[in-house]
Design a protein around this motif. Structure first.
Motif, mmCIF file in Angstrom:
data_model
loop_
_atom_site.group_PDB
_atom_site.id
_atom_site.type_symbol
_atom_site.label_atom_id
_atom_site.label_comp_id
_atom_site.label_asym_id
_atom_site.label_seq_id
_atom_site.Cartn_x
_atom_site.Cartn_y
_atom_site.Cartn_z
ATOM 1 N N ALA A 1 19.909 12.257 3.081
ATOM 2 C CA ALA A 1 21.112 11.815 2.753
ATOM 3 C C ALA A 1 21.060 10.570 1.436
ATOM 4 O O ALA A 1 21.790 10.969 0.549
ATOM 5 C CB ALA A 1 22.055 11.457 3.997
ATOM 6 N N MET A 2 20.312 9.627 1.691
ATOM 7 C CA MET A 2 20.426 8.615 0.961
ATOM 8 C C MET A 2 19.862 8.835 -0.390
ATOM 9 O O MET A 2 20.200 8.411 -1.489
ATOM 10 C CB MET A 2 19.440 7.213 1.596
ATOM 11 C CG MET A 2 20.338 6.600 2.720
ATOM 12 S SD MET A 2 19.719 4.977 3.101
ATOM 13 C CE MET A 2 18.796 5.691 4.452
ATOM 14 N N ILE A 3 18.953 9.680 -0.432
ATOM 15 C CA ILE A 3 18.059 10.088 -1.774
ATOM 16 C C ILE A 3 19.083 10.972 -2.483
ATOM 17 O O ILE A 3 19.303 11.057 -3.783
ATOM 18 C CB ILE A 3 16.925 10.903 -1.250
ATOM 19 C CG1 ILE A 3 15.758 10.139 -0.862
ATOM 20 C CG2 ILE A 3 16.204 11.784 -2.635
ATOM 21 C CD1 ILE A 3 14.421 10.842 -0.315
ATOM 22 N N ALA B 1 11.014 2.572 -5.252
ATOM 23 C CA ALA B 1 11.679 1.047 -4.910
ATOM 24 C C ALA B 1 12.544 1.691 -3.821
ATOM 25 O O ALA B 1 12.670 1.056 -2.719
ATOM 26 C CB ALA B 1 12.346 0.562 -5.977
ATOM 27 N N LEU B 2 13.393 2.593 -4.048
ATOM 28 C CA LEU B 2 14.500 3.210 -3.069
ATOM 29 C C LEU B 2 13.786 3.459 -1.569
ATOM 30 O O LEU B 2 14.374 2.895 -0.618
ATOM 31 C CB LEU B 2 15.372 4.402 -3.715
ATOM 32 C CG LEU B 2 16.286 4.963 -2.613
ATOM 33 C CD1 LEU B 2 17.000 3.904 -2.210
ATOM 34 C CD2 LEU B 2 16.696 6.082 -3.175
ATOM 35 N N LEU C 1 0.868 -1.243 -0.050
ATOM 36 C CA LEU C 1 -0.026 -0.022 -0.016
ATOM 37 C C LEU C 1 1.041 1.312 -0.024
ATOM 38 O O LEU C 1 0.454 2.140 -0.745
ATOM 39 C CB LEU C 1 -1.045 0.122 1.190
ATOM 40 C CG LEU C 1 -1.690 1.345 1.381
ATOM 41 C CD1 LEU C 1 -2.891 1.583 0.214
ATOM 42 C CD2 LEU C 1 -2.619 1.362 2.968
ATOM 43 N N MET C 2 1.898 1.371 0.822
ATOM 44 C CA MET C 2 2.855 2.574 0.982
ATOM 45 C C MET C 2 3.650 2.604 -0.375
ATOM 46 O O MET C 2 3.626 3.872 -0.879
ATOM 47 C CB MET C 2 3.591 2.503 2.127
ATOM 48 C CG MET C 2 3.009 2.457 3.462
ATOM 49 S SD MET C 2 1.712 3.590 3.765
ATOM 50 C CE MET C 2 2.380 5.053 3.024
ATOM 51 N N ALA C 3 4.102 1.467 -0.798
ATOM 52 C CA ALA C 3 4.728 1.625 -2.056
ATOM 53 C C ALA C 3 3.969 2.168 -3.417
ATOM 54 O O ALA C 3 4.243 2.980 -4.011
ATOM 55 C CB ALA C 3 5.199 0.334 -2.543
#
Length: 651
Positions: free
Chosen positions: A403-405, A359-360, A342-344
């Protein structure tokens, strides 16, 4: 011989627990407490626990109306009610940032609802496998609020401290809070704020006080120490920082100049201090997190060994004592996967069907949700639900996600939506997992079924999730219509959401933060840590917590004044005769909770009327400005006196 549960507490003989009445009352209170805490959280930057007042209301209804005393049904009701309160805390800290960052013009109903629903359910589901290791076997965690709620439920079984009188006190307090809010905000007989400012050459001297019994109730509940720290933060920002800055007397009134300096400069000192507090809150529990992770990884094997069907879909539920039955492992896995999908889907639609970043951030969200479930559960056991640093966890999640994005090359609007989307889910996870852990401890002490509590928590989350967006829409647009600026304005400051909006604008947008103020905040946060260490070395009872002071800096000063008054009222109770302290504080909490609920729900109702373009009245014109100030302050202190009198009625 009376049966006992695993903690030696008397087990309840009757198993009447999962009844229609308890489920219905729990769902209704989840919606009511959720709505009230949305208003309170947007205004004061904090929410209050619904467990004890909901337990008392349940006992009063079950005994007074239905003529039965059932501690297990009352416990089930407070479990459902607290689900709405905890979900409100998770949502109001993050979703309004979408408006404040300019990503939304109005609250998107389905996105907000699904984030609340997915995050809330994941918080419940991820916590269930940790129940035994945190609640049953870990003797280090004291669960102060869970134990207090269990004591209230047990007291409800005795005639002299039954739920009837407590419920009457809650309802009377709610009526009084509602009446005060109606007179002030609709009839216009009293001011909602009394504030003054003058120019001293090119400097501005300001003082203000919100006329809000609900905020005084917050101070009574959190106590003098936290109230004083919030006030110190407000004094640092408004009584010290603002007078140190220059203003042009020709540009407008002194009051407007003070608010302008706070909005453009001073509140960002609070941003810097909050960043320090968020990092510190994680660092302080680093050893506990390692321990929690080890226990979490090992939790399934011991559980299966002792109670084979507790975490399986086996058809042998009667082989397990009711006090040890959880939702099956298969149910947890299936519903968790549904929530993740659902969140995806929400992320995919919100990010213009961009598969890569969807996906990330879905992977990031799942990992952080699992991690912060353990964090929140551990912290609730250590310091209680009200004192759990959820803001710090959400800030950490936002910074880590950002930071990861960045590392993967995403920026702009995509980066802002992605970071806030992850932070929203993680914040809901942290709030609801901590809440369900607290409620399961209460249930464990009174001999309740964890499985029934877990189902009730899920029902409470589902019911509350669907009212979050409508309530925030009504409050935001109603506040715009009455000229107070909507969410992020003077009345509904939404400090955490405004902080998140500032951060994502600075990271991914074209927002220009006043970095010099942020740096001052970082320095002040570090100084507070040093002072707190000194207080600790000298074994002082009073301590300084970065997040409490930082929130005080960031909030309008008027909010911190009534909170301090409530804290002083709490201290007066502690100065009472020793054997009456516990009873006075219980009644004080009930009176404060009723005042908060009454004022907050009336605020939501009046917001709806304003949203529908029903104009408020101005019956206070005949009193004049000074007369309204006097009447407002007198009314505020009259309610404080009433709360003290009610808390003093202990035999």
């Amino acid at each position: 011989m009376a049966q006992t549960n695993t903690d030696g507490a008397p087990a309840v003989k009757t198993r009447k627990e999962f009844s229609f009445v308890a489920i219905f009352l729990g769902v209704v209170l989840s919606v009511i407490m959720g709505a009230a805490n949305v208003y309170l959280g947007l205004r004061a930057g904090m929410t209050v626990s619904a467990s004890i007042p909901a337990a008392v209301i349940a006992m009063g209804f079950l005994h007074g109306v239905l003529g039965r005393k059932s501690v297990l049904e009352s416990n089930l009701v407070q479990t459902g009610a607290s689900a709405g309160e905890s979900l409100a805390a998770g949502i109001i800290f993050t979703m309004p940032a979408m408006i404040l960052a300019g990503l939304w013009k109005s609250f998107d109903f389905w996105t907000t609802t699904f984030i609340a629903l997915g995050g809330g359910l994941l918080g419940v589901l991820f916590m269930i496998p940790m129940r035994r290791v945190f609640i049953v076997e870990n003797k280090e965690l004291k669960f102060p609020e869970g134990v207090a709620c269990a004591e209230v439920l047990r007291a409800g079984e005795s005639e002299e401290e039954g739920g009837d009188s407590g419920a009457k006190l809650v309802f009377a307090s709610a009526a009084l809070g509602a009446f005060f809010k109606f007179c002030a905000s609709y009839l216009g007989l009293m001011r909602s704020t009394a504030e003054w400012a003058v120019y001293a050459s090119s400097r501005v001297i300001y003082f203000g006080m919100d006329i809000s019994p609900a905020l005084a109730g917050v101070g009574l509940i959190v106590g003098l120490s936290i109230s004083l720290q919030i006030f110190l933060g407000g004094a640092l920002g408004w009584l010290i920082a603002i007078p140190l800055m220059k203003a042009d007397p020709a540009s407008g009134s002194a009051l407007d100049a003070a608010w302008d300096l706070w909005d453009r400069q001073v509140r960002y000192i609070g941003v810097g201090a909050m960043l320090v507090g968020g990092v510190l809150s994680i660092w302080q529990v680093r050893s506990g997190l390692v321990s929690a992770a080890r226990e979490m990884l090992a939790s399934h094997r011991p559980a299966k060994k002792r109670y084979p069907s507790a975490f399986s879909s086996s058809s042998e539920p009667l082989a397990i004592p009711p006090e040890e039955q959880n939702l099956s492992g298969a149910s947890i896995v299936i519903f968790s996967l549904i929530c993740i999908v659902l969140m995806a889907g929400v992320y995919f639609v919100s990010l213009n069907e961009h598969f890569g970043i969807t996906a990330l951030i879905t992977v990031i969200m799942v990992l952080m949700a699992f991690f912060f479930t353990a964090v929140a559960s551990y912290l609730v056991g250590l310091v209680g639900n009200s004192n759990s640093p959820v803001s710090g966890m959400a800030i950490t999640a936002l910074l880590a996600t950002g930071a990861m994005i960045h590392v993967f090359g995403y920026s702009g609007t995509e980066g802002m939506i992605a970071a806030l989307g992850v932070a929203g889910v993680v914040c809901c996870v942290a709030c609801t997992s901590g809440d369900v852990c607290n409620d399961l401890k209460t249930g464990h002490l009174v001999g309740a079924s964890p499985r029934y509590q877990q189902i009730m928590q899920i029902l409470g989350v589902i019911a509350a999730a669907f009212i979050m967006a409508p309530i925030m829409t009504v409050l935001h647009e109603g506040s715009i219509n009455d000229g107070t600026g909507g969410i992020g304005g003077r009345v509904l400051a939404a400090p955490q959401a405004a902080l998140f909006a500032s951060l994502v604008n600075g990271f991914f947008g074209d927002g220009q933060l006043p970095w010099n103020m942020v740096y001052w905040g970082l320095g002040i946060g570090a100084l507070i840590i040093v002072i707190d260490k000194i207080l600790y070395l000298f074994q002082c009872e009073f301590r300084l917590h970065v997040m409490a002071v930082a929130v005080g800096i960031y909030l309008p000063f008027g909010l911190s004044t009534p909170i301090l008054l409530g804290g002083l009222l709490n201290a007066m109770m502690k100065g009472a005769i020793k054997d009456k302290i516990s009873g006075m504080q219980k009644r004080g909490v009930l009176a404060a909770s009723g005042i908060i609920a009454g004022e907050s729900l009336t605020g939501v109702l009046l917001g709806f009327l304003t949203y529908m373009e029903y104009k408020s009245q101005n019956w206070g014109e005949f009193l004049g400005g000074g007369g309204m100030d006097i009447l407002s302050v007198m009314g505020m202190f009259a309610i404080l006196f009433w709360m003290h009198r009610q808390s003093s009625r202990v035999q």
